[in-house]
Design an enzyme around this catalytic site. Structure first.
Site, PDB file in Angstrom:
ATOM      1  N   THR A 264     -39.694  -3.800 -43.896  1.00 26.86           N
ATOM      2  CA  THR A 264     -39.880  -2.415 -43.080  1.00 26.86           C
ATOM      3  C   THR A 264     -41.235  -2.449 -42.546  1.00 26.86           C
ATOM      4  OG1 THR A 264     -39.541   0.037 -43.418  1.00 26.86           O
ATOM      5  CG2 THR A 264     -40.383  -1.304 -45.175  1.00 26.86           C
ATOM      6  N   LYS A 268     -42.090  -5.177 -39.377  1.00 31.80           N
ATOM      7  CA  LYS A 268     -40.694  -5.773 -38.665  1.00 31.80           C
ATOM      8  C   LYS A 268     -40.915  -6.762 -37.457  1.00 31.80           C
ATOM      9  CE  LYS A 268     -38.168  -1.683 -39.869  1.00 31.80           C
ATOM     10  NZ  LYS A 268     -37.234  -0.803 -39.564  1.00 31.80           N
ATOM     11  N   ASP A 304     -31.076  -2.640 -37.967  1.00 32.52           N
ATOM     12  CA  ASP A 304     -31.223  -1.096 -37.720  1.00 32.52           C
ATOM     13  C   ASP A 304     -30.518  -0.662 -36.685  1.00 32.52           C
ATOM     14  OD1 ASP A 304     -33.269  -0.712 -39.716  1.00 32.52           O
ATOM     15  OD2 ASP A 304     -34.914  -1.614 -38.417  1.00 32.52           O
ATOM     16  N   GLY A 324     -39.176   8.891 -27.665  1.00 34.75           N
ATOM     17  CA  GLY A 324     -40.341   7.717 -28.505  1.00 34.75           C
ATOM     18  C   GLY A 324     -39.927   6.506 -27.510  1.00 34.75           C
ATOM     19  N   GLY A 326     -41.302   3.818 -29.331  1.00 34.42           N
ATOM     20  CA  GLY A 326     -41.761   2.611 -30.535  1.00 34.42           C
ATOM     21  C   GLY A 326     -40.861   1.748 -30.953  1.00 34.42           C
ATOM     22  N   ALA A 328     -38.515   2.218 -33.320  1.00 33.31           N
ATOM     23  CA  ALA A 328     -37.179   2.830 -33.678  1.00 33.31           C
ATOM     24  C   ALA A 328     -36.469   2.898 -32.402  1.00 33.31           C
ATOM     25  CB  ALA A 328     -37.244   3.909 -34.336  1.00 33.31           C
ATOM     26  N   GLY A 431     -30.999  11.460 -40.074  1.00 32.31           N
ATOM     27  CA  GLY A 431     -31.614  10.319 -40.278  1.00 32.31           C
ATOM     28  C   GLY A 431     -30.975   9.369 -41.460  1.00 32.31           C
TER      29      GLY A 431
END
Ligand code: NAP
Length: 461
Positions: A264, A268, A304, A324, A326, A328, A431
């Site tokens: 995590t 990653k 993920d 976003g 990034g 994720a 989430g």
């Protein structure tokens, strides 16, 4: 001793298995021989008469009825394709994967009477089946032994040594103990983990798994995976590797003979340079959240994106916005692409949205562009709304009942965005759902077992 040998044809399961059973003084069982006994005919006759499907059904019955042991159980090459077989084989047993290179396998099986499973010719069939099965073999194994340049006798001796001595050295275990004691995890966890490391000489076949992250103290993975390992009677202990340096974590992981890691934040991407092999999803996303170690090799997977894809699977082909740009968001873009969605990536720093959009064939923009898009799916991949932040990236007035809003933030469980979406009568996905789905996929990668979603949901709470 209760041992299962898995692997492709020609890796020496039957021959080494017989020798191993003799060395351990336990009975030997061969699943193909048991299938032949049950059917009253040879494997190639069963294939001719009942096809591969008929054979697999018989094989499944045989696996379900295997004696409890002790014993050495050699299995057919395709047995691991069915997660229910894997679950039955793994309960209370140690599973050893035997492997060999393709040339060796071809040499060993070219005069066999076993039926071909395809019409491609032997070498091409070996290659294609190994490719298709390699992840399932790796997942189902506790230990891996390469039999390519070894006699059956040598292989049997190596397996016996693993079962009796394990794969760690005393010096490595001492280093691991020192690391654990200074790692800043709660005292009760230090004590428990230290006790497990000290117990390796009495329980050498135990495998360690853990989460590598910094911080990792908030992670829900340790209690979840520990419960799953206990439920499926797998001799494993799941812990936490909490350290700012991944290279230090990886060195301890090797000292302890760790079998699998959940990876995590912030490791990653960094983990990729430590892996010998990477699955296509990690390569495309540029990040890996699941690492496996077996024999002398390391392997990376990404689950993920599965955690984002699965809850949205019924909405394939929709118009979507990802907030976003990034890590994720990269997983989200990959997941939504796999569902053929038309995606726009909106980000505070627009250049990052442009770069991510270019990688996955998406549109891009800033948050101001949201109202002109009218998406069916919204995925929040920013930390906005994460405790203690009380902001929402979108106002209620920007949301409508036709939208499905998936907030990847999971602390708090009900984020400001989800509250706004609920009051705008959107469909909402919290989430936690991503965590649950990715954990299910990760447990499958760790063990080859398909744990029921409801079981994971109940444990996570
Ligand atoms: P990351 O790589 O640091 O990316 C963060 C993104 O959020 C960047 O695009 C950043 O924009 C944007 N951002 C940060 N603060 C912002 C703000 N105040 N206003 C607007 N945009 C802002 O982080 P990540 O790894 O992608 O994680 C993002 C979130 O996903 C985390 O909060 C985490 O909770 C969640 N997550 C959930 C799960 C799960 O299992 N549910 C798993 C992984 C991640 P700039 O480019 O402008 O900096």
């Amino acid at each position: 001793m209760n041992v299962v040998l898995i692997g492709f044809r020609g890796t020496g399961k039957t021959e080494s298995g017989r020798l191993l059973a003799r060395l351990l003084d336990v009975p030997f069982y061969d699943s193909d021989a048991l299938v032949e006994e049950e059917a009253g005919s040879a494997v190639h006759e069963i294939f001719e008469r009942e096809g591969e499907e008929g054979f697999r059904a018989r094989e499944k019955r045989v696996i379900a009825g295997l004696p409890p042991g002790p014993g050495v159980f050699a299995t057919g090459g395709g047995v691991i394709l069915d997660p229910e077989n894997v679950e039955r084989l793994r309960r209370g047993r140690t599973v050893i994967l035997l492997s060999a290179d393709e040339v060796t396998i071809e040499k060993r099986i070219q005069h066999s009477t076993r039926p071909a499973l395809t019409r491609m010719g032997l070498r091409a069939e070996i290659h294609a089946l190994l490719e298709a099965r390699k992840d399932a073999y790796l997942a189902a194994a506790d230990f891996c032994v390469d039999t390519s340049a070894r006699s059956a006798n040598e292989v049997a001796m190596i397996i016996k040594r693993i079962l009796v001595e394990g794969v760690t050295r005393e010096e490595g275990r001492k280093d691991a103990l020192r690391f654990v004691e200074s790692s800043g995890i709660p005292a009760a966890e230090v004590e428990q983990l230290a006790a497990m490391i000290r117990s390796i000489p009495e329980n050498p076949a135990m495998r360690f798994y853990g989460i590598a992250g910094f911080p990792s103290l908030h992670s829900r993975s340790p209690p979840l995976f520990q419960r799953l390992f206990s439920y499926f009677e797998i001799n494993a202990f799941y812990t936490r590797f909490h350290d700012p340096s991944f290279s230090r974590i990886f060195s301890i992981v090797q000292d302890m003979g760790v079998r699998g890691l959940s990876v995590t934040i912030p490791f990653k991407q960094e983990v990729l340079q430590y892996l010998d092999h990477m699955d296509e999803h990690s390569k495309a996303i540029g990040a890996c959240n699941t690492a496996l170690l077996c024999g002398d090799e390391s392997y990376g997977y990404n689950t993920d994106w599965v955690g984002i894809r699965d809850p949205l699977a019924s909405l394939s082909g929709s118009t979507a916005v990802i907030l976003g740009a990034g890590g994720a968001a990269a997983s989200a873009a990959y997941a939504l692409r796999s569902l053929d969605m038309e995606i726009t990536i909106l980000n505070r720093t627009v250049e990052r949205a442009v770069a991510l959009a270019a990688r996955f064939g998406c549109h891009h923009g800033s948050f101001r562009d949201f109202d002109g898009i009218k998406p069916a799916v919204v995925v929040n991949a920013t930390p906005v709304g994460m405790e203690p932040d009380t902001a929402s990236p979108l106002a209620k007035s920007q949301l409508s009942p036709s939208m499905t809003v998936f907030d990847l933030v999971y602390t708090p469980p009900e984020t400001p965005l989800l509250r706004a979406a609920r009051s705008a009568r959107c469909t909402v996905i919290p989430g936690k759902e991503m965590f649950i789905r990715q954990a299910k996929a990760q447990f499958r990668q760790f063990t080859g077992i398909d744990a029921p979603l409801e079981m994971i949901r109940e444990i996570v709470g």
